[in-house]
Scaffold this motif. Structure first.
Motif, mmCIF file in Angstrom:
data_model
loop_
_atom_site.group_PDB
_atom_site.id
_atom_site.type_symbol
_atom_site.label_atom_id
_atom_site.label_comp_id
_atom_site.label_asym_id
_atom_site.label_seq_id
_atom_site.Cartn_x
_atom_site.Cartn_y
_atom_site.Cartn_z
ATOM 1 N N ASN A 158 -58.487 -19.936 -9.863
ATOM 2 C CA ASN A 158 -59.094 -19.155 -8.779
ATOM 3 C C ASN A 158 -59.624 -20.068 -7.677
ATOM 4 O O ASN A 158 -59.399 -19.810 -6.489
ATOM 5 C CB ASN A 158 -60.210 -18.257 -9.318
ATOM 6 C CG ASN A 158 -59.676 -17.175 -10.239
ATOM 7 O OD1 ASN A 158 -58.579 -16.658 -10.033
ATOM 8 N ND2 ASN A 158 -60.425 -16.855 -11.281
ATOM 9 N N LEU A 159 -60.329 -21.107 -8.060
ATOM 10 C CA LEU A 159 -60.819 -22.059 -7.074
ATOM 11 C C LEU A 159 -59.649 -22.767 -6.395
ATOM 12 O O LEU A 159 -59.644 -22.954 -5.181
ATOM 13 C CB LEU A 159 -61.756 -23.087 -7.731
ATOM 14 C CG LEU A 159 -62.319 -24.174 -6.815
ATOM 15 C CD1 LEU A 159 -63.078 -23.574 -5.631
ATOM 16 C CD2 LEU A 159 -63.225 -25.109 -7.616
ATOM 17 N N ALA A 160 -58.654 -23.128 -7.179
ATOM 18 C CA ALA A 160 -57.480 -23.825 -6.637
ATOM 19 C C ALA A 160 -56.786 -22.974 -5.576
ATOM 20 O O ALA A 160 -56.384 -23.480 -4.522
ATOM 21 C CB ALA A 160 -56.508 -24.170 -7.761
ATOM 22 N N ALA A 161 -56.655 -21.693 -5.829
ATOM 23 C CA ALA A 161 -55.990 -20.803 -4.872
ATOM 24 C C ALA A 161 -56.833 -20.604 -3.616
ATOM 25 O O ALA A 161 -56.291 -20.405 -2.527
ATOM 26 C CB ALA A 161 -55.696 -19.463 -5.534
ATOM 27 N N ALA A 162 -58.142 -20.679 -3.740
ATOM 28 C CA ALA A 162 -59.035 -20.478 -2.593
ATOM 29 C C ALA A 162 -59.037 -21.673 -1.638
ATOM 30 O O ALA A 162 -59.391 -21.527 -0.467
ATOM 31 C CB ALA A 162 -60.453 -20.203 -3.084
ATOM 32 N N GLU A 174 -52.655 -26.430 -5.230
ATOM 33 C CA GLU A 174 -51.355 -25.860 -5.590
ATOM 34 C C GLU A 174 -50.843 -26.454 -6.896
ATOM 35 O O GLU A 174 -50.247 -25.752 -7.720
ATOM 36 C CB GLU A 174 -50.350 -26.109 -4.468
ATOM 37 C CG GLU A 174 -50.632 -25.308 -3.217
ATOM 38 C CD GLU A 174 -49.759 -25.707 -2.033
ATOM 39 O OE1 GLU A 174 -48.890 -26.608 -2.175
ATOM 40 O OE2 GLU A 174 -49.947 -25.117 -0.954
ATOM 41 N N ARG A 175 -51.065 -27.728 -7.088
ATOM 42 C CA ARG A 175 -50.599 -28.383 -8.318
ATOM 43 C C ARG A 175 -51.384 -27.893 -9.542
ATOM 44 O O ARG A 175 -50.826 -27.768 -10.632
ATOM 45 C CB ARG A 175 -50.678 -29.895 -8.168
ATOM 46 C CG ARG A 175 -49.727 -30.415 -7.102
ATOM 47 C CD ARG A 175 -49.717 -31.928 -7.004
ATOM 48 N NE ARG A 175 -49.379 -32.457 -5.706
ATOM 49 C CZ ARG A 175 -48.247 -32.309 -5.052
ATOM 50 N NH1 ARG A 175 -47.287 -31.570 -5.557
ATOM 51 N NH2 ARG A 175 -48.048 -32.872 -3.871
ATOM 52 N N VAL A 176 -52.669 -27.596 -9.348
ATOM 53 C CA VAL A 176 -53.452 -27.031 -10.446
ATOM 54 C C VAL A 176 -52.864 -25.679 -10.845
ATOM 55 O O VAL A 176 -52.694 -25.390 -12.042
ATOM 56 C CB VAL A 176 -54.941 -26.908 -10.061
ATOM 57 C CG1 VAL A 176 -55.704 -26.053 -11.067
ATOM 58 C CG2 VAL A 176 -55.580 -28.288 -9.923
ATOM 59 N N CYS A 177 -52.538 -24.858 -9.862
ATOM 60 C CA CYS A 177 -51.912 -23.556 -10.163
ATOM 61 C C CYS A 177 -50.594 -23.752 -10.908
ATOM 62 O O CYS A 177 -50.278 -23.012 -11.850
ATOM 63 C CB CYS A 177 -51.685 -22.765 -8.882
ATOM 64 S SG CYS A 177 -53.219 -22.199 -8.102
ATOM 65 N N PHE A 178 -49.819 -24.745 -10.507
ATOM 66 C CA PHE A 178 -48.551 -25.029 -11.174
ATOM 67 C C PHE A 178 -48.780 -25.483 -12.611
ATOM 68 O O PHE A 178 -48.055 -25.050 -13.533
ATOM 69 C CB PHE A 178 -47.762 -26.082 -10.395
ATOM 70 C CG PHE A 178 -46.455 -26.437 -11.018
ATOM 71 C CD1 PHE A 178 -45.396 -25.540 -11.010
ATOM 72 C CD2 PHE A 178 -46.278 -27.675 -11.633
ATOM 73 C CE1 PHE A 178 -44.180 -25.861 -11.594
ATOM 74 C CE2 PHE A 178 -45.064 -27.998 -12.220
ATOM 75 C CZ PHE A 178 -44.010 -27.101 -12.208
ATOM 76 N N ILE A 179 -49.755 -26.336 -12.836
ATOM 77 C CA ILE A 179 -50.044 -26.810 -14.191
ATOM 78 C C ILE A 179 -50.393 -25.626 -15.095
ATOM 79 O O ILE A 179 -49.892 -25.518 -16.208
ATOM 80 C CB ILE A 179 -51.188 -27.848 -14.191
ATOM 81 C CG1 ILE A 179 -50.742 -29.149 -13.550
ATOM 82 C CG2 ILE A 179 -51.712 -28.091 -15.608
ATOM 83 C CD1 ILE A 179 -51.873 -30.125 -13.263
ATOM 84 N N ASN A 230 -50.129 -22.125 -14.439
ATOM 85 C CA ASN A 230 -49.266 -20.936 -14.428
ATOM 86 C C ASN A 230 -47.767 -21.214 -14.498
ATOM 87 O O ASN A 230 -47.000 -20.324 -14.796
ATOM 88 C CB ASN A 230 -49.526 -20.114 -13.153
ATOM 89 C CG ASN A 230 -50.932 -19.592 -13.086
ATOM 90 O OD1 ASN A 230 -51.566 -19.302 -14.094
ATOM 91 N ND2 ASN A 230 -51.449 -19.468 -11.862
ATOM 92 N N GLY A 231 -47.386 -22.412 -14.121
ATOM 93 C CA GLY A 231 -45.969 -22.732 -14.094
ATOM 94 C C GLY A 231 -45.347 -22.443 -12.733
ATOM 95 O O GLY A 231 -44.159 -22.618 -12.544
ATOM 96 N N TYR A 232 -46.156 -21.994 -11.786
ATOM 97 C CA TYR A 232 -45.671 -21.743 -10.424
ATOM 98 C C TYR A 232 -46.852 -21.927 -9.472
ATOM 99 O O TYR A 232 -48.004 -21.730 -9.848
ATOM 100 C CB TYR A 232 -45.074 -20.346 -10.290
ATOM 101 C CG TYR A 232 -45.978 -19.246 -10.755
ATOM 102 C CD1 TYR A 232 -46.900 -18.653 -9.893
ATOM 103 C CD2 TYR A 232 -45.926 -18.788 -12.066
ATOM 104 C CE1 TYR A 232 -47.748 -17.647 -10.332
ATOM 105 C CE2 TYR A 232 -46.767 -17.771 -12.512
ATOM 106 C CZ TYR A 232 -47.677 -17.206 -11.643
ATOM 107 O OH TYR A 232 -48.510 -16.213 -12.071
ATOM 108 N N PRO A 233 -46.563 -22.287 -8.214
ATOM 109 C CA PRO A 233 -47.658 -22.438 -7.234
ATOM 110 C C PRO A 233 -48.219 -21.095 -6.822
ATOM 111 O O PRO A 233 -47.598 -20.055 -7.078
ATOM 112 C CB PRO A 233 -46.985 -23.159 -6.061
ATOM 113 C CG PRO A 233 -45.534 -22.959 -6.242
ATOM 114 C CD PRO A 233 -45.278 -22.661 -7.688
ATOM 115 N N PRO A 234 -49.376 -21.101 -6.150
ATOM 116 C CA PRO A 234 -49.994 -19.800 -5.779
ATOM 117 C C PRO A 234 -49.142 -19.037 -4.773
ATOM 118 O O PRO A 234 -48.337 -19.538 -4.071
ATOM 119 C CB PRO A 234 -51.325 -20.216 -5.147
ATOM 120 C CG PRO A 234 -51.177 -21.642 -4.759
ATOM 121 C CD PRO A 234 -50.116 -22.220 -5.655
#
Length: 191
Positions: free
Chosen positions: A122-126, A180-185, A187-191
């Motif tokens: 959530n923070l990563a996407a914000a 974006e990389r945190v989201c990838f780690i 979820n397996g996909y970027p935000p």
């Protein structure tokens, strides 16, 4: 990384030359960590052949380490430009706006590192939304720097300030990439 960027801030805003010396030492440490992390990740990839989540994490780690290394480079470039501004009688009426932009960039760095440490999607996407403010600062200050100059104003001051704001904008972009990389780690996909 936060300390590295904070030292750059101290050079620009507080005109602290001691902070520049510390920053240069810190940047060399970041470079060494980047090289070591890259070697370690390649070794793990080669010897252990990770799959799925582990492979995604290692691939992202390689990119993350590069983002952090570049952010340290930008901090040094800002500090070196700031040092050159020391000799100018007045740096600019834009310095308060640049200080706000810098503070926003520091917040992005802090948020990106927190998102990474906690794998907080959530923070990563914000972070990308918060980077919009830094981008807007860049556009606004850039436009002001491109206005006609007074005959007595040195060109070098404007050029150095352009270097500062460009590097601040790039710090924000790399912080966004970390998010974006945190989201990838996770979820397996970027935000």
């Amino acid at each position: 990384m936060e300390a590295t960027c904070q030292l750059s801030y101290e050079v620009l805003v507080e005109r602290n030359l001691h902070a520049l010396d510390l920053l240069l030492q810190r940047e060399q440490e970041v470079d060494r960590y980047y090289q070591q992390l890259t070697q370690d990740a390649i070794e793990v990839l080669t010897l252990q052949a990770p799959v799925a989540n582990d492979l995604r994490f290692l691939a992202s780690l390689l990119h993350l380490s590069r983002d952090l290394e570049r952010m340290a480079d930008y901090a040094v470039e800002i500090a070196m430009a700031a040092q050159r501004l020391f000799g100018e009688p007045t740096t600019s009426s834009l310095l308060p706006d640049i200080q706000v932009m810098f503070e926003r960039s520091l917040l992005l760095v802090s948020e990106s590192l927190s998102a990474l440490a906690n794998l907080d999607v959530n923070l990563a996407a914000a972070i990308a939304r918060h980077d919009d403010a830094v981008d807007a600062d860049y556009a606004r200050i850039y436009q002001r720097l491109c206005r006609p100059m007074a005959n007595t104003e040195p060109v070098e001051v404007r050029l150095l300030l352009l270097v500062v704001i460009r590097n601040l904008e790039r710090v924000g972009d790399h912080a966004t990439k970390i998010g974006e990389r945190v989201c990838f780690i996770v979820n397996g996909y970027p935000p």
